[in-house]
Design an enzyme around this catalytic site. Structure first.
Site, mmCIF file in Angstrom:
data_model
loop_
_atom_site.group_PDB
_atom_site.id
_atom_site.type_symbol
_atom_site.label_atom_id
_atom_site.label_comp_id
_atom_site.label_asym_id
_atom_site.label_seq_id
_atom_site.Cartn_x
_atom_site.Cartn_y
_atom_site.Cartn_z
ATOM 1 N N THR A 11 0.844 -1.189 0.000
ATOM 2 C CA THR A 11 0.000 0.000 0.000
ATOM 3 C C THR A 11 0.886 1.249 0.000
ATOM 4 O O THR A 11 2.053 1.201 0.371
ATOM 5 C CB THR A 11 -0.935 0.038 1.224
ATOM 6 N N SER A 15 4.430 6.344 -4.517
ATOM 7 C CA SER A 15 5.593 7.200 -4.305
ATOM 8 C C SER A 15 6.374 6.724 -3.089
ATOM 9 O O SER A 15 5.923 5.829 -2.349
ATOM 10 C CB SER A 15 5.167 8.668 -4.094
ATOM 11 N N GLY A 16 7.562 7.306 -2.895
ATOM 12 C CA GLY A 16 8.336 7.069 -1.685
ATOM 13 C C GLY A 16 8.691 5.620 -1.428
ATOM 14 O O GLY A 16 9.023 4.863 -2.346
ATOM 15 N N GLY A 18 6.869 3.046 -0.613
ATOM 16 C CA GLY A 18 6.023 2.057 -1.279
ATOM 17 C C GLY A 18 6.424 1.826 -2.714
ATOM 18 O O GLY A 18 6.466 0.676 -3.190
ATOM 19 N N SER A 142 7.256 4.028 12.780
ATOM 20 C CA SER A 142 8.082 5.226 12.711
ATOM 21 C C SER A 142 8.909 5.345 13.983
ATOM 22 O O SER A 142 8.544 4.793 15.028
ATOM 23 C CB SER A 142 7.199 6.465 12.564
ATOM 24 N N TYR A 155 0.970 13.434 14.591
ATOM 25 C CA TYR A 155 1.350 12.272 13.775
ATOM 26 C C TYR A 155 1.852 11.144 14.663
ATOM 27 O O TYR A 155 1.510 9.974 14.445
ATOM 28 C CB TYR A 155 2.433 12.700 12.783
#
Length: 329
Positions: A11, A15-16, A18, A142, A155
């Protein structure tokens, strides 16, 4: 199961991290299912992979919607008959102080960062149970899921929730003897369009500054966990160090974050789109962001985690040499 024999769902694949993970998995022989909200980007990546001879398909999906996550699984089964690894990677952040961020924005971020992981985890585990085979569930957390921070203070709780969900689910599956490997990835600061896709309450443009790791390092950790059962994978020593400091020296860590963190999260230029990817798809096809600082070529911590016995022996050897040198003096 080796990657060349797997079907992998990723998912946040437009971009990035993924995008890098999908490309890397395909290059290693895996069949990939890409999911994200940016259909145009997904279509282009899928065509790129197919032109290289890599089996791939895509699903336009908002992971904050349970029905969309179910569609991802359905597509994988329709196209390839199954999936073997599910990677919950999609995420978005908000730059802003806790008392300034609108509750509506916080809830929307939780839909993507937390509920998207819950929906994906449940779909994946149920699929593995129904098939009666082993599988791998990989959730991307994270360093801010191990330790709170400021400015990205709304976040961090979404990632704390992901960490708590992952650990709790892992224990329940283990207690029930369900053969699913559940891995939590702990990335440090990664050079992706993460900052470009962020919603910002700041006047300055969000960035990462300082020591930053490449998205390839996260993809390497993810794909290693797809082949080898791992509880945790830290990307960058900064991620592990922050967790240790927060546990052993919480008040000192508070003070350091209060002093050091703010200037490393924004650049001296005006903020661009303040709601870039919170409520709609952000731009796609970019692996890297506009971050500044020392962008590493790899993560030595990931390399060491892939070979824990050799790494431990090396540390013991270095310690013995240091002790011997001290005694000689």
């Amino acid at each position: 199961m080796q990657l060349k024999d797997q079907v992998i769902v990723v998912t946040g694949a437009s971009s990035g991290v993924g995008l890098v993970t999908a490309r890397m998995a395909a290059s290693k022989g895996a069949k990939v299912v890409l999911a994200a909200r940016n259909e145009e980007a997904l279509k282009k990546v899928t065509e790129e992979l197919r032109e290289k001879g890599y089996p791939a398909t895509y699903v336009k999906a908002d992971v904050g919607r349970e029905e969309d996550v179910q569609k991802i699984a359905q597509k994988a089964i329709e196209q390839f008959g199954r999936f073997d690894t599910w990677v919950n990677n999609a995420g978005v952040t908000i730059y802003g102080y806790a008392m300034d961020v609108a509750i509506q924005d916080m809830k929307r971020m939780h839909d993507t960062n937390y509920w998207g992981v819950v929906y994906g985890s449940r779909v994946a585990v149920n699929h593995f149970k129904e098939r009666g085979v082993t599988g791998a569930l990989i959730n991307v957390g994270s360093l801010f899921g191990d330790r709170g921070t400021i400015i990205q203070s709304t976040y961090a709780p979404t990632k704390f929730a992901v960490h708590g969900w992952t650990e709790s689910l892992r224990m329940e599956l283990e207690k029930e003897n369900v053969p699913v490997s559940v891995t939590l990835i702990h990335p440090g600061r990664i050079d992706t369009p993460y900052n470009e896709h962020a919603t910002s309450y700041l006047n300055e443009h969000p960035v990462h500054k300082g020591m930053i790791y490449p998205p390839e390092a996260v993809a390497e950790a993810i794909l290693f966990a797809a082949e080898h059962p791992k509880r945790d994978m830290y990307v960058g020593s900064q991620a592990k160090l922050l967790e240790l400091m927060g546990t052993l020296l919480p008040r000192l860590t508070d003070r350091l974050i209060e002093f050091l963190m703010p200037p490393t999260q924004y650049a001296n230029r005006p903020a661009l789109n303040r709601n870039s990817a919170l409520y709609q798809a952000g731009y796609g096809l970019h692996e890297r962001g506009t971050n500044t600082g020392w962008i590493r070529s790899e993560s030595l911590y990931v390399k060491a985690s892939k070979h824990p016995i050799l790494s431990t022996m090396a540390v013991i050897g270095l310690g013995a040499l240091a002790l011997a040198a001290t005694k000689r003096k």
